[in-house]
Design a protein around this motif. Structure first.
Motif, mmCIF file in Angstrom:
data_model
loop_
_atom_site.group_PDB
_atom_site.id
_atom_site.type_symbol
_atom_site.label_atom_id
_atom_site.label_comp_id
_atom_site.label_asym_id
_atom_site.label_seq_id
_atom_site.Cartn_x
_atom_site.Cartn_y
_atom_site.Cartn_z
ATOM 1 N N PHE A 143 -5.471 0.778 -6.922
ATOM 2 C CA PHE A 143 -6.064 1.365 -5.711
ATOM 3 C C PHE A 143 -7.043 0.402 -5.047
ATOM 4 C CE2 PHE A 143 -4.127 5.077 -7.448
ATOM 5 C CZ PHE A 143 -3.854 5.886 -6.357
ATOM 6 N N TRP A 144 -7.702 -0.440 -5.820
ATOM 7 C CA TRP A 144 -8.552 -1.472 -5.220
ATOM 8 C C TRP A 144 -7.702 -2.529 -4.525
ATOM 9 C CZ3 TRP A 144 -12.111 -5.280 -8.380
ATOM 10 C CH2 TRP A 144 -12.900 -6.009 -7.491
ATOM 11 N N THR A 163 2.038 4.506 -8.774
ATOM 12 C CA THR A 163 0.969 4.529 -9.774
ATOM 13 C C THR A 163 0.590 5.951 -10.150
ATOM 14 O OG1 THR A 163 0.104 2.419 -8.959
ATOM 15 C CG2 THR A 163 -1.386 3.783 -10.255
ATOM 16 N N ALA A 196 -5.385 2.542 -12.672
ATOM 17 C CA ALA A 196 -5.795 3.267 -11.475
ATOM 18 C C ALA A 196 -6.782 2.453 -10.641
ATOM 19 C CB ALA A 196 -6.409 4.613 -11.871
ATOM 20 N N ARG A 238 0.819 -1.207 0.000
ATOM 21 C CA ARG A 238 0.000 0.000 0.000
ATOM 22 C C ARG A 238 0.857 1.263 0.000
ATOM 23 N NH1 ARG A 238 -5.323 1.325 1.710
ATOM 24 N NH2 ARG A 238 -5.528 3.480 2.432
ATOM 25 N N THR A 274 -4.650 -2.249 -3.231
ATOM 26 C CA THR A 274 -3.990 -1.758 -2.021
ATOM 27 C C THR A 274 -4.980 -1.427 -0.915
ATOM 28 O OG1 THR A 274 -3.953 0.447 -3.051
ATOM 29 C CG2 THR A 274 -1.967 -0.888 -3.240
ATOM 30 N N ALA A 275 -6.259 -1.376 -1.245
ATOM 31 C CA ALA A 275 -7.270 -1.189 -0.193
ATOM 32 C C ALA A 275 -7.518 -2.474 0.582
ATOM 33 C CB ALA A 275 -8.578 -0.678 -0.806
ATOM 34 N N ARG A 324 0.783 3.002 -4.406
ATOM 35 C CA ARG A 324 -0.051 4.156 -4.726
ATOM 36 C C ARG A 324 0.758 5.346 -5.249
ATOM 37 N NH1 ARG A 324 -5.332 4.412 -0.702
ATOM 38 N NH2 ARG A 324 -6.215 2.409 -1.398
#
Length: 412
Positions: free
Chosen positions: A185-186, A84, A181, A77, A188-189, A81
């Protein structure tokens, strides 16, 4: 889906990170070919198009391992991010520069930034390794991820080339950035399945490339990447010469489909014997499969030849991941996997650039000589470094099957 694959997703969170990884990996197959299609449509310069695609791949080859080293140290995470965001910003500059006809040097600078994209495939495989390390399911998981890779390469070029030819030239790279994107981001969530980081003081410093076995794998896959990069560029040019440029996406999809079919079957099998022998056999098969392309005369023949050529890709990649498990310390597993991707990216840079110049000078048919030469180099490097692959690293994170096999051979 066969039961061994269904069983993988019994682990909590596995469906979520696998789906996010699928979305995050589609740009790998979309961006390079999308840039080739975009630039060739806007300028008609295949040499420039190939060079820009090569720049993205070469930048990824340099930045990828550094990003993955930071991931091993600080976690996915905290690192993915920001990396990216850099790639997305550079992609926006690239699209504006291409659309408004800015100088070539701006295109190249933007492509360097686009190459900072993280190796999402390595991140997903690291999550599978954290779940199933030391079990036979890890082989099935790696096989599944190779199939996902190939599915991305089936649909990625179709989406990218199709959008750029049917809508507007910049559409392919634009959608590639959007997929990146959403996927990253999904992913690392999802903190529950994120592998535990290994701070520098706990992993002894240094780089995974100190492994002599990994050096052989990376060097061989530089030549293998040249095959992939050259085939992509030459196929687009060949289809254009035949008057059916949009058909290139379908032909390249069949190349990936052959690998997808082979990978699915390979994941259901369990092999005895040394994995390095299977790996070398796969490298030889990839090289031999390039020879029929030299005789290509039309698009249907090319499609069949590429489908057959694709059958050797996924099994070789799956075996490569097993060898990385043996030759790279566990605390550097993500970096080790990324180094192989780096070798591929560097090869793609060389192959796509060389193919672009050959096409401009002698036409698309002559361009298929580039992957044939690259295949011969891959075989030569594989044979020269074969002995190094017989010496696994201490503290590695291999599977139960690999460990027991090595132990039995030692006892014998």
């Amino acid at each position: 889906m066969p039961s061994p694959y269904r069983a993988l997703f019994a682990a909590p969170g596995s469906k979520g990170f696998s789906t996010a990884g699928f979305l995050g990996r589609i740009p790998v197959s979309m961006m390079g070919i999308g840039v080739v299609t975009m630039i060739s449509q806007l300028t008609g310069r295949y040499g420039l198009a190939g060079a820009l695609s090569a720049t993205i791949a070469l930048s990824a080859a340099v930045a990828g391992p550094q990003v993955s080293r930071l991931v091993d140290q600080f976690g996915q995470r905290r690192v993915l991010r920001p990396a990216t965001l850099i790639s997305l910003t550079a992609a926006a500059v690239l699209l504006f520069a291409a659309h408004y006809g800015w100088p070539d040097w701006v295109l190249f600078v933007a492509c360097v930034g686009v190459g900072c994209v993280p190796s999402v495939g390595a991140m997903i495989r690291a999550r599978w390794a954290a779940l199933y390390r030391g079990t036979p399911q890890l082989h099935t998981a790696y096989s599944f991820e190779s199939v996902v890779d190939e599915v991305c390469f089936i649909f990625g070029p179709i989406i990218s080339i199709g959008l750029s030819t049917a809508w507007f030239p910049e559409a392919g790279p634009l959608f590639a950035a959007c997929f990146l994107a959403v996927g990253v981001f999904w992913l690392t969530a999802q903190r529950a399945t994120e592998p535990e980081p290994h701070p520098r003081e706990h992993r002894g410093g240094g780089t995974a490339m100190r492994s002599r076995g990994l050096q052989v794998l990376v060097a061989t896959f530089v030549a293998t990447g040249a095959i992939f990069g050259a085939v992509d560029v030459v196929t687009v040019a060949f289809a254009d010469e035949e008057g059916h440029k949009a058909a290139a996406s379908v032909v390249l999809a069949l190349y990936a489909a052959g690998s997808c079919v082979a990978g699915m079957v390979f994941g259901l099998l369990h092999f005895a014997g040394a994995p390095e022998r299977r790996w070398l056999l796969g490298v030889c098969a990839m090289a031999v499969s390039m020879i029929p392309l030299l005789l290509v005369g039309n698009l249907p023949f090319l499609a069949v030849a590429l489908f057959v050529a694709g059958l050797s890709i996924a099994p070789t990649m799956i075996t490569t991941m097993s060898l990385i498990e043996e030759h790279v310390p566990r605390a550097q597993l993500t970096e080790g996997m990324t180094w192989v991707s780096t070798g591929l990216a560097a090869g793609v840079a060389l192959g796509s650039s060389a193919a672009g110049w050959v096409i401009d000078a002698a036409g698309a048919r002559a361009g298929y000589g580039v992957p044939a030469v690259a295949g011969a180099v891959a075989v030569a490097v594989g044979f020269l470094g074969f002995r190094r692959l017989k010496r696994p690293a201490t503290g590695r994170g291999g599977s139960v099957e690999q460990h027991s096999e090595r132990k039995e051979r030692h006892v014998a």
